[in-house]
Design a protein around this motif. Structure first.
Motif, PDB file in Angstrom:
ATOM      1  N   ASP A 264       0.830  -1.210   0.000  1.00 49.54           N
ATOM      2  CA  ASP A 264       0.000   0.000   0.000  1.00 49.54           C
ATOM      3  C   ASP A 264       0.863   1.258   0.000  1.00 49.54           C
ATOM      4  OD1 ASP A 264      -2.337  -1.483  -0.065  1.00 49.54           O
ATOM      5  OD2 ASP A 264      -2.677  -1.351   2.102  1.00 49.54           O
ATOM      6  N   ALA A 265       1.966   1.245   0.743  1.00 52.41           N
ATOM      7  CA  ALA A 265       2.870   2.398   0.775  1.00 52.41           C
ATOM      8  C   ALA A 265       3.495   2.627  -0.600  1.00 52.41           C
ATOM      9  CB  ALA A 265       3.959   2.203   1.836  1.00 52.41           C
ATOM     10  N   MET A 266       3.878   1.544  -1.260  1.00 53.87           N
ATOM     11  CA  MET A 266       4.451   1.654  -2.603  1.00 53.87           C
ATOM     12  C   MET A 266       3.404   2.161  -3.593  1.00 53.87           C
ATOM     13  SD  MET A 266       7.718   0.806  -2.720  1.00 53.87           S
ATOM     14  CE  MET A 266       8.089   0.203  -4.363  1.00 53.87           C
ATOM     15  N   SER A 267       2.190   1.619  -3.525  1.00 55.98           N
ATOM     16  CA  SER A 267       1.115   2.055  -4.424  1.00 55.98           C
ATOM     17  C   SER A 267       0.811   3.532  -4.223  1.00 55.98           C
ATOM     18  CB  SER A 267      -0.148   1.218  -4.185  1.00 55.98           C
ATOM     19  OG  SER A 267       0.077  -0.120  -4.541  1.00 55.98           O
ATOM     20  N   LYS A 268       0.768   3.955  -2.974  1.00 58.71           N
ATOM     21  CA  LYS A 268       0.506   5.366  -2.664  1.00 58.71           C
ATOM     22  C   LYS A 268       1.582   6.275  -3.259  1.00 58.71           C
ATOM     23  CE  LYS A 268      -0.477   8.455   1.182  1.00 58.71           C
ATOM     24  NZ  LYS A 268      -0.538   8.603   2.643  1.00 58.71           N
ATOM     25  N   ALA A 269       2.814   5.742  -3.348  1.00 60.62           N
ATOM     26  CA  ALA A 269       3.925   6.503  -3.918  1.00 60.62           C
ATOM     27  C   ALA A 269       3.969   6.410  -5.441  1.00 60.62           C
ATOM     28  CB  ALA A 269       5.249   6.028  -3.324  1.00 60.62           C
ATOM     29  N   GLY A 270       3.002   5.689  -6.041  1.00 57.58           N
ATOM     30  CA  GLY A 270       2.915   5.636  -7.497  1.00 57.58           C
ATOM     31  C   GLY A 270       3.528   4.404  -8.145  1.00 57.58           C
ATOM     32  N   PHE A 271       3.906   3.405  -7.356  1.00 58.21           N
ATOM     33  CA  PHE A 271       4.522   2.197  -7.894  1.00 58.21           C
ATOM     34  C   PHE A 271       3.481   1.093  -8.059  1.00 58.21           C
ATOM     35  CE2 PHE A 271       7.965   4.273  -5.483  1.00 58.21           C
ATOM     36  CZ  PHE A 271       8.937   4.367  -6.473  1.00 58.21           C
ATOM     37  N   LEU A 272       3.692   0.201  -9.020  1.00 57.48           N
ATOM     38  CA  LEU A 272       2.905  -1.013  -9.159  1.00 57.48           C
ATOM     39  C   LEU A 272       3.520  -2.020  -8.196  1.00 57.48           C
ATOM     40  CD1 LEU A 272       0.764  -2.755 -10.591  1.00 57.48           C
ATOM     41  CD2 LEU A 272       2.533  -3.319 -12.290  1.00 57.48           C
ATOM     42  N   ALA A 273       2.777  -2.376  -7.148  1.00 59.62           N
ATOM     43  CA  ALA A 273       3.360  -3.212  -6.093  1.00 59.62           C
ATOM     44  C   ALA A 273       2.434  -4.354  -5.712  1.00 59.62           C
ATOM     45  CB  ALA A 273       3.659  -2.361  -4.863  1.00 59.62           C
ATOM     46  N   THR A 274       3.037  -5.471  -5.330  1.00 62.22           N
ATOM     47  CA  THR A 274       2.301  -6.633  -4.857  1.00 62.22           C
ATOM     48  C   THR A 274       3.043  -7.260  -3.695  1.00 62.22           C
ATOM     49  OG1 THR A 274       1.154  -8.641  -5.559  1.00 62.22           O
ATOM     50  CG2 THR A 274       3.395  -8.325  -6.416  1.00 62.22           C
ATOM     51  N   THR A 275       2.388  -8.209  -3.060  1.00 62.81           N
ATOM     52  CA  THR A 275       2.973  -8.990  -1.978  1.00 62.81           C
ATOM     53  C   THR A 275       2.211 -10.301  -1.899  1.00 62.81           C
ATOM     54  OG1 THR A 275       3.667  -8.954   0.351  1.00 62.81           O
ATOM     55  CG2 THR A 275       1.485  -8.042  -0.143  1.00 62.81           C
ATOM     56  N   THR A 276       2.680 -11.197  -1.067  1.00 64.72           N
ATOM     57  CA  THR A 276       1.973 -12.456  -0.860  1.00 64.72           C
ATOM     58  C   THR A 276       1.139 -12.362   0.417  1.00 64.72           C
ATOM     59  OG1 THR A 276       3.714 -13.427   0.502  1.00 64.72           O
ATOM     60  CG2 THR A 276       3.891 -13.731  -1.880  1.00 64.72           C
ATOM     61  N   ASN A 277       0.230 -13.324   0.590  1.00 67.13           N
ATOM     62  CA  ASN A 277      -0.545 -13.352   1.825  1.00 67.13           C
ATOM     63  C   ASN A 277      -0.004 -14.383   2.803  1.00 67.13           C
ATOM     64  OD1 ASN A 277      -1.349 -15.760   0.709  1.00 67.13           O
ATOM     65  ND2 ASN A 277      -3.522 -15.303   0.674  1.00 67.13           N
TER      66      ASN A 277
END
Length: 199
Positions: free
Chosen positions: A80-93
Motif C-alpha cells: 500500500d505504501a508503494m502504491s501510494k507513492a505511485g509504484f505497481l506493487a504486490t505482496t503475498t498473503n
C-alpha cells in the motif's frame, strides 16, 4: 454468475433507508482470475489451491502494461505504501516464506519482465527475496538506498522516514539496466567464432 446478495441498511435522519454495505458472492471469480488446480484425484478444481498464495493488488497487475516495473514487497502495508507513492506493487498473503506456492492467477507475474523485490531488513526478508529471485525478480536492498535502515525495517518505514520515491525508482532502473547489460555481455561472450574456410 452471482450468488445471493446481502444488503445492510440503516434509516437516515430523514427516515429513508440507505444501504451502507452490500456483500455478494461471485461464483465465477476463480475462473476469471485463473485460480485452478488439479487435486490428488486428477480433478480440475476452480478455486485457490490449498496452502497457495494469492498476490495482493491483482487487479492493478491486470490493468498494468507489460513493460511496467513490478515491485514485490513484504506485506500489504508495504504494498500500500508503494502504491501510494505511485509504484505497481504486490505482496503475498503468506508472509516471508522461503518457498512460494503460486496459483494460476499469480503467474500473472510472468507478464512482467521487470520485477524488483524489496524485502524487510531481517533474515526472513532475505528468505523472501531469495524465493522471488527464482521467479526472475532482482533484489533492491533497502540498505543500499537507506543506510540507516533499522533491523526489521521495511519500505513502509522508508516512506514514513520521509525518504524519496525517486530514489527507489532510480535504483530500480539502475539494477534493471545492469541486469540487462550482464545478459547482453553473457550472450556476446558465448558467441562462437570460426576461422575455418571452405574450399
Amino acid at each position: 454468475f452471482y450468488g445471493p446478495k446481502l444488503d445492510i441498511q440503516i434509516k437516515n435522519v430523514h427516515g429513508k433507508e440507505d444501504t451502507i454495505i452490500t456483500i455478494q458472492i461471485d461464483f465465477q471469480i476463480a475462473e476469471r482470475f485463473g485460480m485452478v488446480y488439479t487435486d490428488e484425484n486428477g480433478d480440475k478444481k476452480w478455486t485457490k489451491p490449498p496452502n497457495a498464495i494469492c498476490l495482493y493488488n491483482l487487479h492493478h497487475m491486470f490493468e498494468a502494461s507489460d513493460d511496467s516495473i513490478l515491485y514485490i514487497v513484504e506485506g500489504e502495508k508495504c504494498a500500500d505504501a508503494m502504491s501510494k507513492a505511485g509504484f505497481l506493487a504486490t505482496t503475498t498473503n503468506t508472509g516471508a516464506n522461503k518457498r512460494l506456492k503460486l496459483t494460476g492467477a499469480d503467474f500473472l507475474i510472468d507478464k512482467f519482465s521487470q520485477k524488483i523485490v524489496i524485502g524487510d531488513n531481517d533474515e526472513k526478508g532475505a528468505d523472501y527475496v531469495n524465493a522471488w529471485k527464482a521467479y526472475g525478480a532482482i533484489e533492491l536492498d533497502l540498505k543500499s538506498i537507506w543506510p540507516g535502515c533499522p533491523h526489521k525495517g521495511d519500505v513502509a518505514d522508508y516512506f514514513e522516514a520521509g525518504l524519496s520515491s525517486e530514489l527507489i525508482a532510480d535504483k530500480a532502473r539502475a539494477l534493471l539496466e545492469t541486469a540487462s547489460l550482464n545478459v547482453a555481455s553473457a550472450i556476446s561472450g558465448n558467441k562462437c567464432s570460426s576461422d575455418i574456410s571452405l574450399p
